[in-house]
Design a protein around this motif. Sequence first.
Motif, PDB file in Angstrom:
ATOM      1  N   GLU A  56       0.857  -1.176   0.000  1.00  0.00           N
ATOM      2  CA  GLU A  56       0.000   0.000   0.000  1.00  0.00           C
ATOM      3  C   GLU A  56       0.903   1.240   0.000  1.00  0.00           C
ATOM      4  OE1 GLU A  56      -3.446   2.295   2.658  1.00  0.00           O
ATOM      5  OE2 GLU A  56      -2.335   0.598   3.508  1.00  0.00           O
ATOM      6  N   TYR A  57       0.745   2.086  -1.025  1.00  0.00           N
ATOM      7  CA  TYR A  57       1.516   3.322  -1.133  1.00  0.00           C
ATOM      8  C   TYR A  57       0.618   4.483  -0.739  1.00  0.00           C
ATOM      9  CZ  TYR A  57       4.621   0.423  -3.978  1.00  0.00           C
ATOM     10  OH  TYR A  57       5.441  -0.588  -4.422  1.00  0.00           O
ATOM     11  N   GLY A  58       1.122   5.412   0.103  1.00  0.00           N
ATOM     12  CA  GLY A  58       0.251   6.495   0.542  1.00  0.00           C
ATOM     13  C   GLY A  58       0.977   7.724   1.037  1.00  0.00           C
ATOM     14  N   ILE A  59       0.180   8.752   1.349  1.00  0.00           N
ATOM     15  CA  ILE A  59       0.667  10.019   1.876  1.00  0.00           C
ATOM     16  C   ILE A  59      -0.070  10.294   3.175  1.00  0.00           C
ATOM     17  CG2 ILE A  59       0.802  12.517   1.491  1.00  0.00           C
ATOM     18  CD1 ILE A  59       0.947  11.943  -1.492  1.00  0.00           C
ATOM     19  N   GLY A  60       0.682  10.639   4.228  1.00  0.00           N
ATOM     20  CA  GLY A  60       0.104  10.960   5.529  1.00  0.00           C
ATOM     21  C   GLY A  60      -0.044  12.461   5.706  1.00  0.00           C
ATOM     22  N   ALA A  61      -0.851  12.845   6.676  1.00  0.00           N
ATOM     23  CA  ALA A  61      -1.174  14.263   6.879  1.00  0.00           C
ATOM     24  C   ALA A  61      -0.063  15.031   7.585  1.00  0.00           C
ATOM     25  CB  ALA A  61      -2.469  14.384   7.686  1.00  0.00           C
ATOM     26  N   ILE A  62       0.824  14.335   8.301  1.00  0.00           N
ATOM     27  CA  ILE A  62       1.899  15.011   9.034  1.00  0.00           C
ATOM     28  C   ILE A  62       3.180  14.867   8.227  1.00  0.00           C
ATOM     29  CG2 ILE A  62       3.171  15.142  11.206  1.00  0.00           C
ATOM     30  CD1 ILE A  62       0.757  13.846  12.566  1.00  0.00           C
ATOM     31  N   PRO A  63       3.615  15.933   7.533  1.00  0.00           N
ATOM     32  CA  PRO A  63       4.685  15.814   6.538  1.00  0.00           C
ATOM     33  C   PRO A  63       6.096  15.930   7.107  1.00  0.00           C
ATOM     34  CG  PRO A  63       3.844  18.021   6.525  1.00  0.00           C
ATOM     35  CD  PRO A  63       3.050  17.290   7.588  1.00  0.00           C
ATOM     36  N   LEU A  64       6.344  15.360   8.275  1.00  0.00           N
ATOM     37  CA  LEU A  64       7.666  15.485   8.889  1.00  0.00           C
ATOM     38  C   LEU A  64       8.356  14.135   9.037  1.00  0.00           C
ATOM     39  CD1 LEU A  64       6.866  18.154  11.633  1.00  0.00           C
ATOM     40  CD2 LEU A  64       7.891  18.516   9.389  1.00  0.00           C
ATOM     41  N   GLY A  65       8.041  13.209   8.150  1.00  0.00           N
ATOM     42  CA  GLY A  65       8.658  11.890   8.215  1.00  0.00           C
ATOM     43  C   GLY A  65       8.008  10.941   7.231  1.00  0.00           C
ATOM     44  N   GLY A  66       8.147   9.677   7.500  1.00  0.00           N
ATOM     45  CA  GLY A  66       7.574   8.644   6.653  1.00  0.00           C
ATOM     46  C   GLY A  66       7.954   7.285   7.211  1.00  0.00           C
ATOM     47  N   PHE A  67       7.435   6.234   6.608  1.00  0.00           N
ATOM     48  CA  PHE A  67       7.766   4.902   7.118  1.00  0.00           C
ATOM     49  C   PHE A  67       7.505   3.835   6.064  1.00  0.00           C
ATOM     50  CE2 PHE A  67       3.302   5.567   8.036  1.00  0.00           C
ATOM     51  CZ  PHE A  67       2.713   4.335   7.775  1.00  0.00           C
ATOM     52  N   VAL A  68       8.175   2.710   6.265  1.00  0.00           N
ATOM     53  CA  VAL A  68       7.938   1.507   5.477  1.00  0.00           C
ATOM     54  C   VAL A  68       7.600   0.389   6.456  1.00  0.00           C
ATOM     55  CG1 VAL A  68       9.066  -0.286   4.114  1.00  0.00           C
ATOM     56  CG2 VAL A  68       9.382   2.094   3.503  1.00  0.00           C
ATOM     57  N   LYS A  69       6.525  -0.348   6.188  1.00  0.00           N
ATOM     58  CA  LYS A  69       6.144  -1.485   7.046  1.00  0.00           C
ATOM     59  C   LYS A  69       6.552  -2.761   6.340  1.00  0.00           C
ATOM     60  CE  LYS A  69       4.066  -3.516  10.534  1.00  0.00           C
ATOM     61  NZ  LYS A  69       4.794  -4.802  10.402  1.00  0.00           N
ATOM     62  N   ILE A  70       7.588  -3.425   6.889  1.00  0.00           N
ATOM     63  CA  ILE A  70       8.103  -4.674   6.327  1.00  0.00           C
ATOM     64  C   ILE A  70       7.613  -5.825   7.196  1.00  0.00           C
ATOM     65  CG2 ILE A  70      10.188  -5.954   5.713  1.00  0.00           C
ATOM     66  CD1 ILE A  70      11.625  -3.249   5.485  1.00  0.00           C
ATOM     67  N   SER A  71       7.020  -6.819   6.593  1.00  0.00           N
ATOM     68  CA  SER A  71       6.479  -7.950   7.348  1.00  0.00           C
ATOM     69  C   SER A  71       7.563  -8.596   8.213  1.00  0.00           C
ATOM     70  CB  SER A  71       5.914  -9.009   6.396  1.00  0.00           C
ATOM     71  OG  SER A  71       4.849  -8.493   5.634  1.00  0.00           O
TER      72      SER A  71
END
Length: 438
Positions: A56-71
């Motif tokens: 799932e590729y997406g954009i979050g509302a708080i633009p001060l970071g990001g993340f990848v969820k690896i199983s």
Amino acid sequence: MEVLIMAGQLILGLSILVGLHEWGHMAAAKMFGMRVEKYFIGFPPKIFSFQKGETEYGIGAIPLGGFVKISGMIDESMDTDAMSKEPQPWEFRSKPAWQRLIVMLGGIIVNVVVGIFIFIVIAYNEGDRFLSSAEVNKYGIVAGELAQEIGLKTGDKIVKVNGKPFANFSDVVSSEVFLGSNSSYTVNRDGKEIEIDIPNNFIEKLSDPEEKGNFIRPLEPFRIGELVPGLPAEKSGLKTGDKVVSINGTPIRFFHEMQAELQKLKGKSATLVVQRGNEQKTIPMSITDEGTIGIMSESLLNYTTVDYTLGQAIAIGTQDAFGVVYNNIKGFGKIFRGEVSASKALSGPIGIARMFGGIWDWARFWQLTGLLSMVLAFMNALPIPALDGGHAVILSYEIVSGRKPSDKFLENAQKVGMVLLLGLMAFAIFNDVWKAVF
């Protein structure tokens, strides 16, 4: 409007860097057959997303970071339910330690590559433009309030930095001077050489962008450059190329003298005498309430311009990029030695936005984005649990010892790391607000 431009540049710069950082983790994970569940730029709540394959590729509302969820990876989501099940072949925890280490380092590697690339392109496109020591010392320096605090005076000619002659005026205000210890200037004042010591904590005062311009700059003879439409200089008939001779009878030779005189005349009228070709003209005009008339000055000092070949740009850009990391290490050293307070040295989102400034300048934007890319790589490499560096330390231990830490240990380490990071973030934001208000 300036605030919106600052915020826009910060968000765009961080979105590019964080997106590439997380892409580095994702690309390495997919290369080794790990399942990547989510790839997000920004933190929840979710604004937009789409599903492609398993991710799932997406954009979050708080633009001060990001993340990848690896199983199968213990991360900030703390998904302990999934970790209690039997490991699956596509999970992070099922892969060899060396593969997991590469995944954790993927973001750092990408940020380093991006930072180096940006600095190489800047060096190749822009080359270098500088004032030589001989050119600066035709007239000397303008000493601002901060310079006067350490003993410098307007008209001083700086002949040595840390006991050595210098070629480029930027060496006088370089990180080597302010991040080093026991730095000094040797100045020629009225024919005598004087040593001026620079306090080890002086970088604290220069950390504020507004104060940094209050240190030293060259004494510059000047002429009128670009005129700002609609402001007094253009309305009164001043022209590009004019040289200001006097303001209300006060002789003007250098740009700082004109600035000082205009500040005395805020909101008033003034008479300027200018040299235009072979004749002098008297021009009356009003001064704005800010003490300006709407001109860009054109220095009459001779700047040296150097263009770089691609090979030279690669060497210089790489050196500049790693210089950012080196300066960060030296900066932390000053904090740990107690020479600089953390509250003065550290900046959060507000402080970084102020660095971009209220005018959208693409050259400055990419310069700062390259710098932030290297800073992001450096900060993520710190051996703090929850950061990539913390994971790398644990995985390196596993590779060397052959023993894998328990999931419980990893969960607790992640919790401790998250508390530390959230505390640091809260401190940085509060510190920014405090400095902006007080």
